[in-house]
Design a protein around this motif. Structure first.
Motif, mmCIF file in Angstrom:
data_model
loop_
_atom_site.group_PDB
_atom_site.id
_atom_site.type_symbol
_atom_site.label_atom_id
_atom_site.label_comp_id
_atom_site.label_asym_id
_atom_site.label_seq_id
_atom_site.Cartn_x
_atom_site.Cartn_y
_atom_site.Cartn_z
ATOM 1 N N CYS A 8 0.831 -1.204 0.000
ATOM 2 C CA CYS A 8 0.000 0.000 0.000
ATOM 3 C C CYS A 8 0.872 1.263 0.000
ATOM 4 N N ILE A 9 0.629 2.160 -0.951
ATOM 5 C CA ILE A 9 1.429 3.387 -1.033
ATOM 6 C C ILE A 9 1.278 4.248 0.223
ATOM 7 N N PHE A 10 0.076 4.293 0.805
ATOM 8 C CA PHE A 10 -0.109 5.099 2.007
ATOM 9 C C PHE A 10 0.591 4.461 3.208
ATOM 10 N N CYS A 11 0.592 3.142 3.295
ATOM 11 C CA CYS A 11 1.341 2.471 4.368
ATOM 12 C C CYS A 11 2.839 2.745 4.221
ATOM 13 N N LYS A 12 3.310 2.831 2.977
ATOM 14 C CA LYS A 12 4.723 3.157 2.742
ATOM 15 C C LYS A 12 5.030 4.591 3.144
ATOM 16 N N ILE A 13 4.087 5.507 2.912
ATOM 17 C CA ILE A 13 4.271 6.894 3.363
ATOM 18 C C ILE A 13 4.323 6.936 4.886
ATOM 19 N N LYS A 48 -3.408 5.647 10.441
ATOM 20 C CA LYS A 48 -2.168 4.882 10.301
ATOM 21 C C LYS A 48 -2.443 3.382 10.232
ATOM 22 N N GLN A 49 -3.533 2.962 10.811
ATOM 23 C CA GLN A 49 -3.933 1.555 10.680
ATOM 24 C C GLN A 49 -4.447 1.358 9.260
ATOM 25 N N HIS A 50 -4.052 0.266 8.622
ATOM 26 C CA HIS A 50 -4.518 -0.008 7.264
ATOM 27 C C HIS A 50 -5.977 -0.462 7.308
ATOM 28 N N ILE A 51 -6.858 0.444 6.903
ATOM 29 C CA ILE A 51 -8.280 0.165 6.728
ATOM 30 C C ILE A 51 -8.532 0.354 5.243
ATOM 31 N N VAL A 52 -9.041 -0.648 4.577
ATOM 32 C CA VAL A 52 -9.179 -0.593 3.121
ATOM 33 C C VAL A 52 -10.099 0.540 2.680
ATOM 34 N N SER A 53 -11.292 0.626 3.250
ATOM 35 C CA SER A 53 -12.248 1.647 2.821
ATOM 36 C C SER A 53 -13.327 1.818 3.883
ATOM 37 N N MET A 54 -14.223 2.776 3.660
ATOM 38 C CA MET A 54 -15.349 2.980 4.575
ATOM 39 C C MET A 54 -16.233 1.745 4.629
ATOM 40 N N ALA A 55 -16.226 0.946 3.580
ATOM 41 C CA ALA A 55 -17.046 -0.270 3.548
ATOM 42 C C ALA A 55 -16.568 -1.300 4.563
ATOM 43 N N GLU A 56 -15.352 -1.153 5.057
ATOM 44 C CA GLU A 56 -14.788 -2.103 6.015
ATOM 45 C C GLU A 56 -14.715 -1.558 7.433
ATOM 46 N N VAL A 57 -15.205 -0.350 7.648
ATOM 47 C CA VAL A 57 -15.147 0.281 8.962
ATOM 48 C C VAL A 57 -16.098 -0.420 9.931
ATOM 49 N N VAL A 99 -6.751 4.603 -4.143
ATOM 50 C CA VAL A 99 -5.809 3.947 -3.235
ATOM 51 C C VAL A 99 -6.638 3.193 -2.210
ATOM 52 N N MET A 100 -6.406 1.904 -2.099
ATOM 53 C CA MET A 100 -7.211 1.068 -1.207
ATOM 54 C C MET A 100 -6.700 1.124 0.234
ATOM 55 N N HIS A 101 -6.677 2.333 0.752
ATOM 56 C CA HIS A 101 -6.394 2.647 2.155
ATOM 57 C C HIS A 101 -7.301 3.832 2.438
ATOM 58 N N LEU A 102 -8.201 3.703 3.387
ATOM 59 C CA LEU A 102 -9.159 4.759 3.671
ATOM 60 C C LEU A 102 -8.450 6.100 3.783
ATOM 61 N N HIS A 103 -8.971 7.092 3.088
ATOM 62 C CA HIS A 103 -8.400 8.433 3.161
ATOM 63 C C HIS A 103 -9.477 9.478 2.899
ATOM 64 N N MET A 104 -9.309 10.616 3.532
ATOM 65 C CA MET A 104 -10.222 11.732 3.383
ATOM 66 C C MET A 104 -9.510 12.860 2.646
ATOM 67 N N HIS A 105 -10.092 13.287 1.534
ATOM 68 C CA HIS A 105 -9.606 14.474 0.830
ATOM 69 C C HIS A 105 -10.239 15.684 1.506
ATOM 70 N N VAL A 106 -9.440 16.716 1.748
ATOM 71 C CA VAL A 106 -9.960 17.977 2.262
ATOM 72 C C VAL A 106 -9.417 19.073 1.354
ATOM 73 N N MET A 107 -10.348 19.805 0.723
ATOM 74 C CA MET A 107 -9.979 20.805 -0.277
ATOM 75 C C MET A 107 -10.551 22.155 0.103
ATOM 76 N N GLY A 108 -9.740 23.187 -0.033
ATOM 77 C CA GLY A 108 -10.191 24.536 0.267
ATOM 78 C C GLY A 108 -9.533 25.550 -0.622
ATOM 79 N N GLY A 109 -10.026 26.743 -0.532
ATOM 80 C CA GLY A 109 -9.556 27.830 -1.376
ATOM 81 C C GLY A 109 -10.713 28.336 -2.202
ATOM 82 N N PRO A 110 -10.455 29.305 -3.061
ATOM 83 C CA PRO A 110 -11.528 29.910 -3.831
ATOM 84 C C PRO A 110 -12.224 28.912 -4.773
#
Length: 116
Positions: A8-13, A48-57, A99-110
């Protein structure tokens, strides 16, 4: 669910094997700038724990997910976002999760999500 997935790329990060421009880190959560931003400010928050997606929460992840949600306003303020932001969690193939590691995008700006 395992703590980490070696492919998993996020686990590597998280492990420090791949660099990231970190915004926040504690024992359970990592936040960093997206490498292909869709907005002037675009960060990802991941457990930091590898959770695949919201479907597995399960209820066991409620605390870390709650902390992720409540951390967002503070991080966006620190990053200079003062007029609102968007939070997105893509889930599974049909939900456009890349990426099959649960993640939240947060976007801001104009109006970063405006189609004009």
């Amino acid at each position: 669910m395992s703590h980490a997935d070696p492919n998993c790329i996020f686990c590597k990060i998280i492990a420090g094997q791949i660099p990231a421009k970190k915004v926040y880190e504690d024992e359970d959560i990592l936040a960093f700038h997206d490498i292909a931003p869709w907005a002037p400010v675009h960060i990802l928050l991941i457990p930091k724990q590898h959770i695949v997606s919201m479907a597995e929460v399960t209820a066991a992840e409620a605390a870390v997910l709650g902390r992720m949600m409540t951390l967002v306003p503070t991080l966006m303020t620190q990053l200079g976002v003062s007029n609102g932001f968007r939070q997105v969690i893509n889930t599974g193939h049909d939900g456009h999760q890349e990426v099959m590691h649960l993640h939240m995008h947060v976007m801001g700006g104009p109006r970063p999500w405006s189609r004009g």
